[in-house]
Write a protein that holds these residues in place. Structure first.
Motif, PDB file in Angstrom:
ATOM      1  N   GLY A 193      32.457  59.278 100.752  1.00 54.18           N
ATOM      2  CA  GLY A 193      31.285  60.053 100.374  1.00 54.18           C
ATOM      3  C   GLY A 193      31.329  60.474  98.921  1.00 54.18           C
ATOM      4  N   ASP A 194      31.001  61.733  98.658  1.00 53.87           N
ATOM      5  CA  ASP A 194      30.932  62.268  97.292  1.00 53.87           C
ATOM      6  C   ASP A 194      32.255  62.868  96.833  1.00 53.87           C
ATOM      7  N   PHE A 195      33.351  62.346  97.289  1.00 46.32           N
ATOM      8  CA  PHE A 195      34.675  62.908  97.007  1.00 46.32           C
ATOM      9  C   PHE A 195      35.120  62.627  95.577  1.00 46.32           C
ATOM     10  N   ASN A 196      35.595  63.666  94.904  1.00 48.15           N
ATOM     11  CA  ASN A 196      36.213  63.555  93.589  1.00 48.15           C
ATOM     12  C   ASN A 196      37.354  64.564  93.520  1.00 48.15           C
ATOM     13  N   LEU A 197      38.580  64.073  93.373  1.00 48.91           N
ATOM     14  CA  LEU A 197      39.743  64.959  93.309  1.00 48.91           C
ATOM     15  C   LEU A 197      39.908  65.495  91.894  1.00 48.91           C
ATOM     16  N   VAL A 198      39.876  66.821  91.751  1.00 50.89           N
ATOM     17  CA  VAL A 198      40.011  67.450  90.443  1.00 50.89           C
ATOM     18  C   VAL A 198      41.449  67.940  90.242  1.00 50.89           C
ATOM     19  N   HIS A 199      41.914  68.807  91.122  1.00 51.00           N
ATOM     20  CA  HIS A 199      43.270  69.337  91.012  1.00 51.00           C
ATOM     21  C   HIS A 199      44.128  68.768  92.131  1.00 51.00           C
ATOM     22  N   ASN A 200      45.288  68.291  91.732  1.00 50.81           N
ATOM     23  CA  ASN A 200      46.242  67.656  92.619  1.00 50.81           C
ATOM     24  C   ASN A 200      47.565  68.366  92.356  1.00 50.81           C
ATOM     25  N   ILE A 201      47.796  69.434  93.097  1.00 47.82           N
ATOM     26  CA  ILE A 201      48.954  70.288  92.823  1.00 47.82           C
ATOM     27  C   ILE A 201      50.014  70.086  93.901  1.00 47.82           C
ATOM     28  N   ALA A 202      51.197  69.676  93.459  1.00 51.24           N
ATOM     29  CA  ALA A 202      52.316  69.482  94.372  1.00 51.24           C
ATOM     30  C   ALA A 202      53.454  70.408  93.950  1.00 51.24           C
ATOM     31  N   VAL A 203      54.067  71.048  94.939  1.00 52.24           N
ATOM     32  CA  VAL A 203      55.206  71.927  94.700  1.00 52.24           C
ATOM     33  C   VAL A 203      56.285  71.624  95.735  1.00 52.24           C
ATOM     34  N   GLU A 209      63.491  69.713  92.736  1.00 50.36           N
ATOM     35  CA  GLU A 209      62.134  70.132  93.120  1.00 50.36           C
ATOM     36  C   GLU A 209      61.102  69.495  92.200  1.00 50.36           C
ATOM     37  N   GLU A 210      61.403  69.449  90.915  1.00 54.21           N
ATOM     38  CA  GLU A 210      60.469  68.903  89.935  1.00 54.21           C
ATOM     39  C   GLU A 210      60.211  67.425  90.190  1.00 54.21           C
ATOM     40  N   VAL A 211      61.265  66.668  90.496  1.00 54.56           N
ATOM     41  CA  VAL A 211      61.123  65.231  90.748  1.00 54.56           C
ATOM     42  C   VAL A 211      60.320  65.002  92.025  1.00 54.56           C
ATOM     43  N   LEU A 212      60.592  65.798  93.064  1.00 55.73           N
ATOM     44  CA  LEU A 212      59.822  65.689  94.313  1.00 55.73           C
ATOM     45  C   LEU A 212      58.336  65.931  94.057  1.00 55.73           C
ATOM     46  N   ALA A 213      58.029  67.011  93.359  1.00 54.75           N
ATOM     47  CA  ALA A 213      56.632  67.379  93.105  1.00 54.75           C
ATOM     48  C   ALA A 213      55.933  66.334  92.241  1.00 54.75           C
ATOM     49  N   LYS A 214      56.606  65.849  91.203  1.00 55.35           N
ATOM     50  CA  LYS A 214      55.993  64.863  90.310  1.00 55.35           C
ATOM     51  C   LYS A 214      55.730  63.558  91.041  1.00 55.35           C
TER      52      LYS A 214
END
Length: 192
Positions: A31-41, A56-61
């Motif tokens: 549909g009209d989906f647009n991902l703006v923020h993709n935050i992983a922690v 943690e940084e490598v996992l999140a990245k």
């Protein structure tokens, strides 16, 4: 007995799927989906038994990169945001082929936000658990054939694919990204 066979076959199919296999194909309609923020922690990520160490940084990245790789292909007119938390992982070390062939695992909690409505679409986080792809064969663990970074990339791509599958299901059942599922079908039919 046949039910056990069906469950085992389903599990093998899920494990064998490579999350990056379809990245050169057109994206699945959302549909009209647009991902703006993709935050992983990953501050609460639990390292499983016999796992290789990763920060943690490598996992999140790795998770954020794989998510961008998959969802950066969407350019709808409505903005959405992902919050992802790595809950646990196992990056397999070399084992004993045919006896102990450990597999890598990644567990992620996902929340999805609708920017225009300023509402969380997932009141409770949706948990996704993936295993590594079996591209090196079922009897040799990836600890023998891949570095920790390669294992994590494969797992993260598998998570991103499972997120896409989840979003397609939610859109079909609840009309998350275009009002109704029929509007998505109409939009998909007009592009064919």
């Amino acid at each position: 007995m046949s039910r056990i066979l069906v469950v085992l076959m389903s599990l093998l199919w899920l494990v064998a799927c490579n999350g990056a296999r379809d990245l050169n194909d057109p994206p699945v309609p959302l549909g009209d989906f647009n991902l703006v923020h993709n935050i992983a922690v990953a501050p609460k990520a639990v390292k499983g038994p016999l796992s290789r160490e990763v920060s943690e940084e490598v996992l999140a990245k790795a998770l954020s990169d794989a998510t961008e790789e998959r969802f950066g292909r969407y350019n709808g007119s409505r903005d959405y945001h992902f919050g992802m938390s790595v809950e646990g992982y196992v990056l397999a070390q070399p084992g004993i082929p045919l006896v102990l062939s450990p597999k890598s695992i990644l567990i992620v909690n996902l929340t999805v936000w609708d920017d225009a409505k300023n509402v969380k679409l997932t009141p409770e986080p949706h948990q996704i658990t993936v295993l590594e792809s079996l591209d090196q064969g079922p009897f040799v663990g990836s600890g023998y054939t891949k570095s920790a970074e390669e294992q994590l990339k494969n797992l993260s791509q598998n998570v991103a694919k499972q997120i896409e599958n989840y979003l397609v299901k939610q859109n079909r059942e609840k009309g998350w990204f275009n009002g109704t599922a029929s509007a998505v079908d109409t939009a998909a039919a007009s592009t064919e």
